[in-house]
Design a protein around this motif. Structure first.
Motif, short mmCIF file in Angstrom:
data_model
loop_
_atom_site.label_atom_id
_atom_site.label_comp_id
_atom_site.label_asym_id
_atom_site.label_seq_id
_atom_site.Cartn_x
_atom_site.Cartn_y
_atom_site.Cartn_z
N VAL A 105 -52.36 24.03 -17.40
CA VAL A 105 -51.28 24.27 -18.37
C VAL A 105 -51.09 25.79 -18.47
O VAL A 105 -51.89 26.47 -19.09
CB VAL A 105 -51.63 23.68 -19.75
CG1 VAL A 105 -50.46 23.88 -20.72
CG2 VAL A 105 -51.98 22.20 -19.64
N VAL A 106 -50.03 26.30 -17.82
CA VAL A 106 -49.80 27.74 -17.81
C VAL A 106 -48.59 28.09 -18.66
O VAL A 106 -47.73 27.25 -18.92
CB VAL A 106 -49.60 28.27 -16.37
CG1 VAL A 106 -50.85 28.04 -15.55
CG2 VAL A 106 -48.40 27.65 -15.70
N ASN A 107 -48.54 29.33 -19.06
CA ASN A 107 -47.41 29.79 -19.86
C ASN A 107 -46.12 29.65 -19.07
O ASN A 107 -46.05 29.97 -17.88
CB ASN A 107 -47.64 31.25 -20.25
CG ASN A 107 -46.68 31.70 -21.32
OD1 ASN A 107 -46.76 31.23 -22.44
ND2 ASN A 107 -45.80 32.59 -20.98
N ARG A 108 -45.06 29.16 -19.71
CA ARG A 108 -43.82 28.87 -19.01
C ARG A 108 -43.22 30.10 -18.33
O ARG A 108 -42.65 30.02 -17.25
CB ARG A 108 -42.81 28.28 -20.00
CG ARG A 108 -41.42 28.04 -19.46
CD ARG A 108 -41.39 27.07 -18.31
NE ARG A 108 -41.64 25.70 -18.71
CZ ARG A 108 -41.44 24.66 -17.91
NH1 ARG A 108 -40.98 24.83 -16.68
NH2 ARG A 108 -41.72 23.43 -18.32
N ARG A 109 -43.39 31.27 -18.92
CA ARG A 109 -42.80 32.47 -18.32
C ARG A 109 -43.51 32.90 -17.05
O ARG A 109 -43.06 33.77 -16.34
CB ARG A 109 -42.78 33.61 -19.34
CG ARG A 109 -44.06 34.37 -19.54
CD ARG A 109 -43.88 35.44 -20.57
NE ARG A 109 -44.94 36.44 -20.54
CZ ARG A 109 -45.06 37.42 -21.43
NH1 ARG A 109 -44.20 37.49 -22.42
NH2 ARG A 109 -46.03 38.29 -21.33
N GLU A 110 -44.65 32.25 -16.76
CA GLU A 110 -45.36 32.51 -15.51
C GLU A 110 -44.84 31.63 -14.38
O GLU A 110 -45.32 31.71 -13.26
CB GLU A 110 -46.86 32.22 -15.69
CG GLU A 110 -47.54 33.10 -16.71
CD GLU A 110 -47.85 34.48 -16.16
OE1 GLU A 110 -48.16 34.57 -14.97
OE2 GLU A 110 -47.76 35.44 -16.92
N THR A 112 -42.21 31.58 -12.37
CA THR A 112 -41.79 32.24 -11.15
C THR A 112 -42.99 32.73 -10.35
O THR A 112 -43.06 32.57 -9.13
CB THR A 112 -40.86 33.43 -11.46
OG1 THR A 112 -39.73 32.94 -12.17
CG2 THR A 112 -40.39 34.08 -10.17
N LEU A 113 -43.96 33.32 -11.05
CA LEU A 113 -45.15 33.82 -10.38
C LEU A 113 -45.93 32.68 -9.75
O LEU A 113 -46.45 32.80 -8.64
CB LEU A 113 -46.03 34.58 -11.37
CG LEU A 113 -45.42 35.86 -11.96
CD1 LEU A 113 -46.34 36.42 -13.04
CD2 LEU A 113 -45.21 36.90 -10.88
N PHE A 114 -46.00 31.54 -10.44
CA PHE A 114 -46.76 30.42 -9.90
C PHE A 114 -46.00 29.73 -8.76
O PHE A 114 -46.61 29.15 -7.89
CB PHE A 114 -47.11 29.42 -11.01
CG PHE A 114 -48.45 29.69 -11.61
CD1 PHE A 114 -49.58 29.07 -11.13
CD2 PHE A 114 -48.60 30.61 -12.63
CE1 PHE A 114 -50.83 29.33 -11.66
CE2 PHE A 114 -49.84 30.89 -13.17
CZ PHE A 114 -50.96 30.24 -12.68
N ARG A 115 -44.67 29.81 -8.76
CA ARG A 115 -43.92 29.29 -7.62
C ARG A 115 -44.26 30.09 -6.37
O ARG A 115 -44.43 29.53 -5.29
CB ARG A 115 -42.42 29.36 -7.91
CG ARG A 115 -41.90 28.16 -8.68
CD ARG A 115 -40.41 28.27 -8.91
NE ARG A 115 -39.86 27.05 -9.44
CZ ARG A 115 -38.61 26.93 -9.89
NH1 ARG A 115 -37.80 27.98 -9.86
NH2 ARG A 115 -38.17 25.79 -10.36
N GLU A 140 -41.02 23.71 -23.23
CA GLU A 140 -40.37 25.02 -23.22
C GLU A 140 -41.39 26.16 -23.13
O GLU A 140 -41.10 27.21 -22.55
CB GLU A 140 -39.52 25.19 -24.48
CG GLU A 140 -38.28 24.32 -24.53
CD GLU A 140 -37.55 24.42 -25.85
OE1 GLU A 140 -38.13 25.02 -26.80
OE2 GLU A 140 -36.43 23.91 -25.95
N LYS A 141 -42.56 25.96 -23.69
CA LYS A 141 -43.57 27.01 -23.75
C LYS A 141 -44.57 26.97 -22.60
O LYS A 141 -45.10 28.00 -22.19
CB LYS A 141 -44.36 26.93 -25.07
CG LYS A 141 -43.51 27.05 -26.32
CD LYS A 141 -42.86 28.41 -26.44
CE LYS A 141 -42.10 28.53 -27.76
NZ LYS A 141 -41.41 29.84 -27.88
N ASN A 172 -50.18 34.76 -30.34
CA ASN A 172 -48.98 35.53 -30.02
C ASN A 172 -49.10 36.20 -28.64
O ASN A 172 -48.78 37.37 -28.46
CB ASN A 172 -48.71 36.59 -31.09
CG ASN A 172 -47.31 37.19 -30.96
OD1 ASN A 172 -46.38 36.53 -30.49
ND2 ASN A 172 -47.16 38.43 -31.36
N THR A 173 -49.58 35.43 -27.68
CA THR A 173 -49.72 35.91 -26.31
C THR A 173 -49.65 34.71 -25.37
O THR A 173 -49.87 33.58 -25.80
CB THR A 173 -51.07 36.65 -26.15
OG1 THR A 173 -51.09 37.37 -24.93
CG2 THR A 173 -52.24 35.71 -26.19
#
Length: 234
Positions: A105-110, A112-115, A140-141, A172-173
């Motif tokens: 379970v990774v942060n959604r904003r990651e 692109t990096l995980f792709r 979403e998160k 908050n991170t």
């Protein structure tokens, strides 16, 4: 490091920090110059690149609600990177029973990096797939990757997803989690350097310890906030 601070540092860690940790934990072991084993970082699958080497300090192993936990500050590096691919706190929670499949379970904003690193992550999993869950805010998160859709949903119950969302808000991170074998791994990016003295303050200054206290509550709260002592596989 300032020479005065360098001289004060061992006493601060061995007296003040140790007492603070003893307030929080049972069966405590604290090693200021040690860090979490690199193999645990690699097994967690929480980093977009392979961790070739790492540094860190302030290793803690303990029990929280009768569950074995260890953590430390960590900087993780790929082979050719000058900057760390991860800097922050890395927590390992050890269970006495294995999860059937791997779930990350990774942060959604990651995303692109995980792709970009998809092959590196996916080659460590059997038939992995992206998993959408029923909690819209959670989707979403977080980005969920698992070896089995049913087993991932079995782990990530509605109650557990709410707890993970609340934990992310408290920190908050961009916190990330993985459930692999008999471990829960948690990676918390942070630029804060805990357990360090200041030459400008008394060694037992309460304000100096305030940030340490807050982070310890957040770090060790993972067990109670996620309700791990109820054994989420049961």
């Amino acid at each position: 490091m300032n020479e005065a601070v360098k001289e004060l540092r061992p006493r601060f860690k061995n007296e003040i920090v140790l007492r603070l940790l003893e307030y929080f934990y049972d069966d405590l072991r604290y090693v200021p110059n040690q860090r979490v084993n690199i193999n645990l970082l690699r097994k967690s699958l929480l980093f977009r690149k392979y961790v070739y080497w790492h540094s860190g300090e302030d290793f803690v192993s303990c029990k929280v609600s009768n569950i074995d936990v260890c953590f430390s500050e960590v900087k993780a590096y790929n082979l050719n990177d000058q900057s760390p691919i991860f800097k922050g706190f890395f927590i390992v929670v050890l269970f006495n029973k294995k999860f059937r499949t791997k779930t990350v379970v990774v942060n959604r904003r990651e995303r692109t990096l995980f792709r970009k690193a998809r092959l590196n992550l996916f080659k460590s999993m059997d038939n992995p797939a992206y998993i959408n869950l029923e909690n819209i805010e959670f989707n979403e998160k977080f980005l969920v990757i698992g070896e089995d859709q049913i087993d991932a949903r079995y782990k990530l119950t509605p109650a557990l997803m709410e707890r993970m969302l609340n934990y992310k808000k408290k920190l908050n991170t961009p916190v990330s989690f993985s459930f692999i074998e008999n471990y829960l791994y948690v990676a918390i990016p942070s630029g804060v350097n805990l357990f360090e003295p200041s030459i400008l303050s008394p060694i037992n200054d309460k304000q100096l310890l305030k940030n340490d206290y807050i982070y310890l509550e957040l770090i060790t709260g993972i067990v109670k906030d996620l309700d791990l002592n109820t054994r989420i596989w049961a």
